[in-house]
Design an enzyme around this catalytic site. Sequence first.
Site, PDB file in Angstrom:
ATOM      1  N   THR A   1       0.812  -1.225   0.000  1.00  0.00           N
ATOM      2  CA  THR A   1       0.000   0.000   0.000  1.00  0.00           C
ATOM      3  C   THR A   1       0.841   1.268   0.000  1.00  0.00           C
ATOM      4  O   THR A   1       1.939   1.305   0.575  1.00  0.00           O
ATOM      5  CB  THR A   1      -0.911   0.013   1.251  1.00  0.00           C
ATOM      6  OG1 THR A   1      -1.409   1.339   1.458  1.00  0.00           O
ATOM      7  CG2 THR A   1      -0.150  -0.394   2.497  1.00  0.00           C
TER       8      THR A   1
ATOM      9  N   GLU B   1       0.274   3.655   1.775  1.00  0.00           N
ATOM     10  CA  GLU B   1       0.399   4.134   3.164  1.00  0.00           C
ATOM     11  C   GLU B   1       1.799   3.861   3.718  1.00  0.00           C
ATOM     12  O   GLU B   1       2.199   4.465   4.711  1.00  0.00           O
ATOM     13  CB  GLU B   1      -0.660   3.483   4.053  1.00  0.00           C
ATOM     14  CG  GLU B   1      -2.069   3.995   3.833  1.00  0.00           C
ATOM     15  CD  GLU B   1      -2.273   5.453   4.253  1.00  0.00           C
ATOM     16  OE1 GLU B   1      -1.775   5.849   5.314  1.00  0.00           O
ATOM     17  OE2 GLU B   1      -2.923   6.192   3.497  1.00  0.00           O
TER      18      GLU B   1
ATOM     19  N   TYR C   1      -1.226   0.747  10.815  1.00  0.00           N
ATOM     20  CA  TYR C   1      -1.528   0.051   9.557  1.00  0.00           C
ATOM     21  C   TYR C   1      -0.316   0.079   8.627  1.00  0.00           C
ATOM     22  O   TYR C   1       0.111  -0.952   8.103  1.00  0.00           O
ATOM     23  CB  TYR C   1      -2.740   0.719   8.890  1.00  0.00           C
ATOM     24  CG  TYR C   1      -3.011   0.259   7.481  1.00  0.00           C
ATOM     25  CD1 TYR C   1      -3.687  -0.928   7.232  1.00  0.00           C
ATOM     26  CD2 TYR C   1      -2.605   1.031   6.385  1.00  0.00           C
ATOM     27  CE1 TYR C   1      -3.943  -1.350   5.932  1.00  0.00           C
ATOM     28  CE2 TYR C   1      -2.852   0.617   5.082  1.00  0.00           C
ATOM     29  CZ  TYR C   1      -3.524  -0.572   4.862  1.00  0.00           C
ATOM     30  OH  TYR C   1      -3.768  -0.981   3.576  1.00  0.00           O
TER      31      TYR C   1
ATOM     32  N   LYS D   1       1.907  -3.132   7.371  1.00  0.00           N
ATOM     33  CA  LYS D   1       1.995  -3.424   5.933  1.00  0.00           C
ATOM     34  C   LYS D   1       3.449  -3.438   5.455  1.00  0.00           C
ATOM     35  O   LYS D   1       3.799  -4.170   4.527  1.00  0.00           O
ATOM     36  CB  LYS D   1       1.184  -2.392   5.148  1.00  0.00           C
ATOM     37  CG  LYS D   1      -0.310  -2.693   5.122  1.00  0.00           C
ATOM     38  CD  LYS D   1      -0.606  -3.856   4.174  1.00  0.00           C
ATOM     39  CE  LYS D   1      -2.090  -4.109   4.008  1.00  0.00           C
ATOM     40  NZ  LYS D   1      -2.361  -5.210   3.054  1.00  0.00           N
TER      41      LYS D   1
HETATM   42  P1  GDP Z   1      -6.486   6.013   3.593  1.00  0.00           P
HETATM   43  O1  GDP Z   1      -5.677   6.855   2.657  1.00  0.00           O
HETATM   44  O2  GDP Z   1      -6.235   4.564   3.439  1.00  0.00           O
HETATM   45  O3  GDP Z   1      -6.401   6.451   5.011  1.00  0.00           O
HETATM   46  O4  GDP Z   1      -8.021   6.189   3.073  1.00  0.00           O
HETATM   47  P2  GDP Z   1      -9.280   6.954   3.694  1.00  0.00           P
HETATM   48  O5  GDP Z   1     -10.292   6.992   2.605  1.00  0.00           O
HETATM   49  O6  GDP Z   1      -9.709   6.354   4.988  1.00  0.00           O
HETATM   50  O7  GDP Z   1      -8.750   8.424   4.016  1.00  0.00           O
HETATM   51  C1  GDP Z   1      -8.237   9.256   3.004  1.00  0.00           C
HETATM   52  C2  GDP Z   1      -7.969  10.646   3.572  1.00  0.00           C
HETATM   53  O8  GDP Z   1      -9.209  11.293   3.834  1.00  0.00           O
HETATM   54  C3  GDP Z   1      -7.185  10.675   4.890  1.00  0.00           C
HETATM   55  O9  GDP Z   1      -6.201  11.668   4.805  1.00  0.00           O
HETATM   56  C4  GDP Z   1      -8.234  11.070   5.919  1.00  0.00           C
HETATM   57  O10 GDP Z   1      -7.715  11.809   7.029  1.00  0.00           O
HETATM   58  C5  GDP Z   1      -9.128  11.971   5.078  1.00  0.00           C
HETATM   59  N1  GDP Z   1     -10.473  12.132   5.642  1.00  0.00           N
HETATM   60  C6  GDP Z   1     -11.099  13.308   5.898  1.00  0.00           C
HETATM   61  N2  GDP Z   1     -12.292  13.097   6.454  1.00  0.00           N
HETATM   62  C7  GDP Z   1     -12.450  11.757   6.559  1.00  0.00           C
HETATM   63  C8  GDP Z   1     -13.505  10.927   7.067  1.00  0.00           C
HETATM   64  O11 GDP Z   1     -14.523  11.396   7.542  1.00  0.00           O
HETATM   65  N3  GDP Z   1     -13.306   9.567   6.993  1.00  0.00           N
HETATM   66  C9  GDP Z   1     -12.157   9.041   6.451  1.00  0.00           C
HETATM   67  N4  GDP Z   1     -12.033   7.713   6.361  1.00  0.00           N
HETATM   68  N5  GDP Z   1     -11.148   9.795   5.992  1.00  0.00           N
HETATM   69  C10 GDP Z   1     -11.290  11.144   6.044  1.00  0.00           C
END
Ligand code: GDP
Length: 322
Positions: free
Chosen positions: A127, A129, A151, A155
């Site tokens: 990933t 990440e 995470y 990974k």
């Molecule tokens: P990630 O890149 O695997 O962490 O995928 P996510 O879809 O969970 O998050 C992507 C980005 O969106 C991260 O930088 C989060 O901090 C931002 N983000 C902003 N608001 C939200 C929210 O309400 N839920 C999630 N999941 N992410 C959010």
Amino acid sequence: MSNKNALITGVTGQDGAYLSKLLLEKGYGVHGILARRSTDTLWRLRELGIERDVHLIDGDITDLSSLIRAMEASKADEVYNLGAQSFVGSSWQQPLVTAQVDGVGVINVLEALRVVNKDARFYQASTSEMFGLIQAEHQSETTPFYPRSPYGVAKLMGHWATVNYRESFGIHASSGILFNHESPLRGIEFVTRKVTDGVARIKLGLAKELRLGNIDARRDWGFAGDYVEAMWLMTQQPTGGDYVVATGTTTTVREMCRLAFEHVGLTTEDHVVIDPKFYRPAEVDVLLGDPSKAKQVLGWEPKTDLKTLVAMMVDADLRRLA
Ligand code: GDP
């Protein structure tokens, strides 16, 4: 048509469902490891119309003996390790489960492969990440890693275990460093699906607002349906390798929201509320992949742009809620 067998961990997840469909179309026997849960985990396979075509084997990637049995029962020629605790946000609440599943679990799958059939080919779902606090503007296979969540840390263990089994035992093992990939089958906790579901609810009068965290974060988002093709291409190469799979474009959460609201004729500012509850203890501010190697070696390119992807997701959520 192929007469090979594939074994997929994480078969009930977004990528497991799309990969199963792809491999079934290619004529593979598709076997998936099913970790029994009390909730309905088969809805994605059902949505793609393949629930009856995938052979499900009870097991869990934290249970080595179940993996050995699954390797034997499936006669797998290719093993795709997609099983994981995949939500970054939860990994701070469950760091040890995340480490067991996303880190040690990879070694379990590699061991089962090595013991039962060392000629089977292996794909590891790595990933973006792992890049976390980015060390280069465009992240490629040679960019140093700097994970920013339990995470990402777990990974990274899985990634290096994959490289090490390739170098130690000559196993055909590949690590696909996939940037964020979304679809109508994405889990609701991820920001894209949370947004498209929220937009659909607001459009249908079922909700008024959408509460989000850091909407200035930037991600390189592609379509999961395109990305599973890259997984398969990796296992078809003469040797295993590491590949970045990305679009090469980065977009803010804010802009992704705008695309979703605009698709149904609404405005982000009227409905989005910032809620610090969704901020993370450490953030990955920006991700931007360089997929040149995947293009050159695998002949892979993304086919779906973000606007098309967001429209597809909003329409699917409108249909589900209607
Ligand atoms: P990630 O890149 O695997 O962490 O995928 P996510 O879809 O969970 O998050 C992507 C980005 O969106 C991260 O930088 C989060 O901090 C931002 N983000 C902003 N608001 C939200 C929210 O309400 N839920 C999630 N999941 N992410 C959010």
